[in-house]
Scaffold this motif. Structure first.
Motif, mmCIF file in Angstrom:
data_model
loop_
_atom_site.group_PDB
_atom_site.id
_atom_site.type_symbol
_atom_site.label_atom_id
_atom_site.label_comp_id
_atom_site.label_asym_id
_atom_site.label_seq_id
_atom_site.Cartn_x
_atom_site.Cartn_y
_atom_site.Cartn_z
ATOM 1 N N ALA A 64 0.929 -1.128 0.003
ATOM 2 C CA ALA A 64 0.004 0.047 -0.041
ATOM 3 C C ALA A 64 0.947 1.268 0.135
ATOM 4 O O ALA A 64 0.809 2.248 -0.994
ATOM 5 C CB ALA A 64 -1.011 -0.017 1.328
ATOM 6 N N MET A 65 1.969 1.190 0.749
ATOM 7 C CA MET A 65 2.831 2.419 0.887
ATOM 8 C C MET A 65 3.358 2.673 -0.355
ATOM 9 O O MET A 65 3.598 3.608 -0.903
ATOM 10 C CB MET A 65 3.817 1.955 1.802
ATOM 11 C CG MET A 65 4.942 3.111 2.274
ATOM 12 S SD MET A 65 6.273 3.260 1.145
ATOM 13 C CE MET A 65 6.992 1.806 1.588
ATOM 14 N N ALA A 66 4.156 1.304 -0.879
ATOM 15 C CA ALA A 66 4.768 1.621 -2.253
ATOM 16 C C ALA A 66 3.885 2.003 -3.508
ATOM 17 O O ALA A 66 4.271 3.049 -4.136
ATOM 18 C CB ALA A 66 5.255 0.234 -2.486
ATOM 19 N N ALA A 67 2.609 1.499 -3.396
ATOM 20 C CA ALA A 67 1.672 2.091 -4.243
ATOM 21 C C ALA A 67 1.233 3.331 -4.400
ATOM 22 O O ALA A 67 1.462 4.272 -5.175
ATOM 23 C CB ALA A 67 0.512 1.187 -4.314
ATOM 24 N N PRO A 98 7.551 10.127 4.676
ATOM 25 C CA PRO A 98 7.469 11.329 3.929
ATOM 26 C C PRO A 98 6.476 11.537 3.129
ATOM 27 O O PRO A 98 5.916 12.688 2.956
ATOM 28 C CB PRO A 98 8.765 11.411 2.940
ATOM 29 C CG PRO A 98 9.473 10.362 3.193
ATOM 30 C CD PRO A 98 9.147 9.374 4.276
ATOM 31 N N TYR A 99 5.593 10.326 3.117
ATOM 32 C CA TYR A 99 4.225 10.440 2.327
ATOM 33 C C TYR A 99 2.953 10.515 3.353
ATOM 34 O O TYR A 99 2.027 10.462 2.712
ATOM 35 C CB TYR A 99 4.165 9.429 1.332
ATOM 36 C CG TYR A 99 5.327 9.187 0.391
ATOM 37 C CD1 TYR A 99 4.993 9.853 -0.749
ATOM 38 C CD2 TYR A 99 6.486 8.718 0.346
ATOM 39 C CE1 TYR A 99 6.215 10.039 -1.896
ATOM 40 C CE2 TYR A 99 7.521 8.599 -0.387
ATOM 41 C CZ TYR A 99 7.405 9.345 -1.524
ATOM 42 O OH TYR A 99 8.480 9.226 -2.523
ATOM 43 N N SER A 100 3.219 10.613 4.526
ATOM 44 C CA SER A 100 2.023 10.539 5.431
ATOM 45 C C SER A 100 1.297 11.774 5.344
ATOM 46 O O SER A 100 2.001 12.768 5.343
ATOM 47 C CB SER A 100 2.297 9.826 6.746
ATOM 48 O OG SER A 100 3.360 10.678 7.395
ATOM 49 N N ARG A 101 0.007 11.581 5.531
ATOM 50 C CA ARG A 101 -0.966 12.640 5.567
ATOM 51 C C ARG A 101 -0.835 13.546 4.322
ATOM 52 O O ARG A 101 -0.865 14.755 4.627
ATOM 53 C CB ARG A 101 -0.867 13.299 6.865
ATOM 54 C CG ARG A 101 -0.828 12.333 8.036
ATOM 55 C CD ARG A 101 -2.152 12.024 8.741
ATOM 56 N NE ARG A 101 -2.120 10.795 9.548
ATOM 57 C CZ ARG A 101 -2.489 9.670 9.289
ATOM 58 N NH1 ARG A 101 -3.209 9.541 7.947
ATOM 59 N NH2 ARG A 101 -2.501 8.669 10.374
ATOM 60 N N ILE A 102 -0.772 13.232 3.278
ATOM 61 C CA ILE A 102 -0.494 14.171 2.108
ATOM 62 C C ILE A 102 -1.549 13.552 1.136
ATOM 63 O O ILE A 102 -1.917 12.432 0.753
ATOM 64 C CB ILE A 102 0.635 14.244 1.623
ATOM 65 C CG1 ILE A 102 1.334 13.050 1.128
ATOM 66 C CG2 ILE A 102 1.630 15.168 2.344
ATOM 67 C CD1 ILE A 102 2.597 13.186 0.027
#
Lengths: 327, 338
Positions: free
Chosen positions: A49-52, A112-116
């Motif tokens: 899910a993160m990678a996607a 770095p990708y959280s909550r964006i």
């Protein structure tokens, strides 16, 4: 019905919520039919899910996101496959350790990708949407993951029951030594099944972060799903349709939890969020136990019972979890 | 012996390489990250105290898990057993009728052990009587205990006025376990961990129980021929593991958090499973490895503040250690066969 939710909305949300879980559970079904248990699901779902989400965010393309999710899943499959098929390590040990590793790797790399905001797969409207009655309009406007998941059920059933490679896969899961004697390469078949299965799991993970629960964060919202998928496969009797029905039952529990929250405001919301997980596992256990008992008892009296018996009959692939050593 | 040290060096190299790659992928300074973990865990006496506070429940859980692993059971339900132990202990500590801490604390300790043990027994019964694999029974019970503790914290046991994820009200100060002068480590925790460790060693290595568990773990059918009933020993081992987890839960509320929080288990159950796997299911290497794992956990806490990295890095390293160990083990098995 539950609270004031119209039936069509209920059906629509159950379908939407179950689609990623169906894809994940069917991926694991494919793997387990070949005799390998991939216990790393819970972490792999989060990792993919993160990678996607990260890939979709960087490229701006949903397709790249789903592909990245699938590939992330497949890489973990490679590890599970190599360690358990070729090095004959305990599948449970490898899977459990990998599950925790993947979960933390996802949290670490995804920071770095959280909550964006990122690209999201929205519900698609059919071309003849406006001509439909509103009941169907609600049900049929779904993101692409829903038709994909439903098609996958049929595809997988067809693959297991009507193709030569499906037969090869099942025979390896039942009796690898016999399959070897018939000229198959059990290790190779198992490896392919693990890779294909974990690719599907990765796609399912991508369906979470790109469609059902868009975005990434800690927690993402897909925590625990992998364990539910593993339970579904066992109690769904390794049958694609029953596994998918189980996934829908779980989605139903989740959706009804949300509306029950409004009826019982005194009970904290967190309880409703966790309740579907134990409920699901104990429902499955109960079903499993009751059908097992009825099978042991006397022969079914009439045709209906026999049919029902067939529907609930389940047997694990005979060499599930055992590693096969070629001589 | 030579082989073992070569394996350890290879393992360390594998873990360092993988972790560095992960750090590079995150665009983080590799050396600084390692340095921060070291300073954050063993850099000062205060930090070492924190590490020991993680280490103590971890060792207790791992000792319990040795019993279930010996019988070849996967006690994934240990997380729930810690939670239930903490709840059981808390229920006693909340009693107003007894105010004497020297009576209340031992009572709470026993209650924690019993609730943890019973919760373990439940997973065992699901396996022996319900035909449910212990992994799924345990998971189901973990979810149940998670829901239960949330309900308590947000419902009946909520702080007056506000219910929040930060947990229940703090315990009265006299119910905190007394600590070593100058350190924040509970003396009772150290003593309990020491006793549990010794007892586990005695029971597993020097008693008939250990032998019988081993027989069942390796071949339940053959054990039956020697008149050892697997069912009873499955239940015994998982109840023992649950009791150990309950003790860990008790220490979490009386020595560390002094209240009940949703994440009271701190993931030590799963970490314990990893730890025992890394120790090769043996008791000898446990203390040292537990210290190492605890150091990683504590050292990673300050990563988000200093380097803006997620503290999950500790989990990445721990998981990688176990997989590398398994990998090396597999390679060796393969080489020996040739």
């Amino acid at each position: 019905m539950i609270a004031d939710l119209p039936v069509s909305v209920l059906i629509a949300s159950v379908l939407a919520a179950s689609a990623p879980l169906i894809i994940i559970a069917l991926g694991e079904t494919l793997t387990e039919k070949s005799g390998v248990i991939n216990l790393s699901l819970d972490g792999v779902v989060l990792f993919s899910a993160m990678a996607a989400f990260a890939a979709a965010k960087e490229t701006g393309s949903l397709g790249a996101g789903f592909l990245a999710g699938g590939c992330a899943g497949m890489i973990t499959g490679l590890i599970v496959g190599y360690l358990s098929i070729y090095l004959h390590l305990s599948q449970v040990a490898v899977g459990f350790a990998l599950s925790l590793l993947c979960r933390d790797l996802a949290y670490f790399l995804g920071n770095p990708y959280s909550r964006i905001q990122g690209p999201t797969l929205l519900a698609a409207r059919l071309p003849f949407h406006d001509t439909l009655p509103s009941f169907l309009q609600n049900i049929l406007s779904q993101p692409l993951t829903v038709p994909a998941a439903l098609t996958l059920i049929a595809l997988l059933w067809y693959f297991f029951n009507a193709t030569r490679s499906g037969l090869a896969l099942r025979s390896v899961g039942e009796n690898p030594a016999a399959a070897f004697a018939r000229g198959l390469n059990p290790n190779k078949v198992q490896m392919l099944a693990v890779l294909a299965g974990s690719f599907l799991v990765g796609l399912g993970g991508a369906a979470y972060s790109l469609s059902l629960k868009p975005g990434w964060g800690r927690p993402q919202g897909a925590e625990g799903i992998g364990w539910i998928a593993l339970a579904l496969v066992i109690f769904g009797g390794w049958h694609p349709l029953r596994v998918a029905l189980g996934a829908m039952l779980f989605a139903f529990l989740q959706v009804s939890g949300i509306s029950l929250q409004n009826i019982f405001p005194s009970i904290p919301a967190q309880v409703f969020q966790t309740a579907p997980f134990p409920l699901m596992i104990f429902t499955l256990i109960f079903m499993h136990y009751s059908t097992r008992k009825s099978r042991i008892s006397t022969k079914p009296a009439n045709r209906l019972q026999r049919r029902l018996g067939l529907l609930f009959m389940s047997r694990a692939p005979k060499s599930l979890g055992k590693s096969y050593q070629q001589e | 012996m030579k082989q073992l040290s070569a394996d350890i060096v290879l393992g360390i190299l594998l873990v360092l390489t993988f972790t560095s790659l992960v750090l590079l992928a995150a665009g983080a300074p590799v050396f600084a990250a390692f340095q921060n973990i070291w300073l954050g865990s063993f850099g000062s006496s205060m930090k070492i105290g924190q590490v020991l506070n993680v280490c103590i429940p971890l060792i207790i859980c791992s000792c319990g898990l040795l019993f279930t692993f010996r019988a070849n059971l996967w006690n994934i339900g240990i997380e729930g057993q810690i939670i239930m132990g903490a709840i059981g202990g808390m229920a006693v500590l909340r009693m107003d009728s007894i105010s004497n801490p020297t009576l209340l604390l031992p009572l709470a300790f026993i209650a924690a052990m019993v609730t943890g043990g019973l919760w373990g027994l439940l997973a065992g019964l699901l396996k022996t009587r319900g035909g449910v694999h212990e992994i799924f029974g345990g998971l189901g019970l973990n979810f149940v205990s998670q829901g239960f503790i949330l309900w308590l914290i947000f419902g009946p046991w909520k702080r007056p006025g506000i219910a929040s994820m930060s947990g229940t009200e703090l315990l009265k100060h006299k119910l905190w376990l007394s600590t070593l002068p100058g350190w924040r480590i509970a003396i009772a925790g150290l003593v309990i961990a020491g006793i549990v460790f010794l007892l586990t060693w005695l029971l597993l290595e020097k008693s008939r129980l250990g032998l019988k568990l081993k027989a069942i773990g390796q071949n339940p059918r053959a054990a039956l021929l020697y008149d050892i009933s697997p069912e009873g020993y499955y239940l015994l081992s998982i109840a023992l593991a649950g009791a150990c987890a309950g003790m860990a839960g008790f220490l979490q509320i009386t020595a560390v958090y002094h209240r009940l929080i949703p994440n009271i288990s701190s993931g030590y159950g799963y970490l314990g499973l990893l730890l025992v796997m890394l120790a090769g299911y043996r008791i000898g290497p446990l203390p040292l490895l537990a210290l190492f794992f605890a150091g990683l956990n504590v050292g990673a806490i300050q990563l988000p503040i200093v380097l803006q990295l997620d503290s999950a890095l500790s989990g990445v390293i721990q998981g990688c250690c176990v997989l590398s160990a398994l990998f090396i083990l597999g390679l060796e098995k393969k080489r020996r066969q040739k």
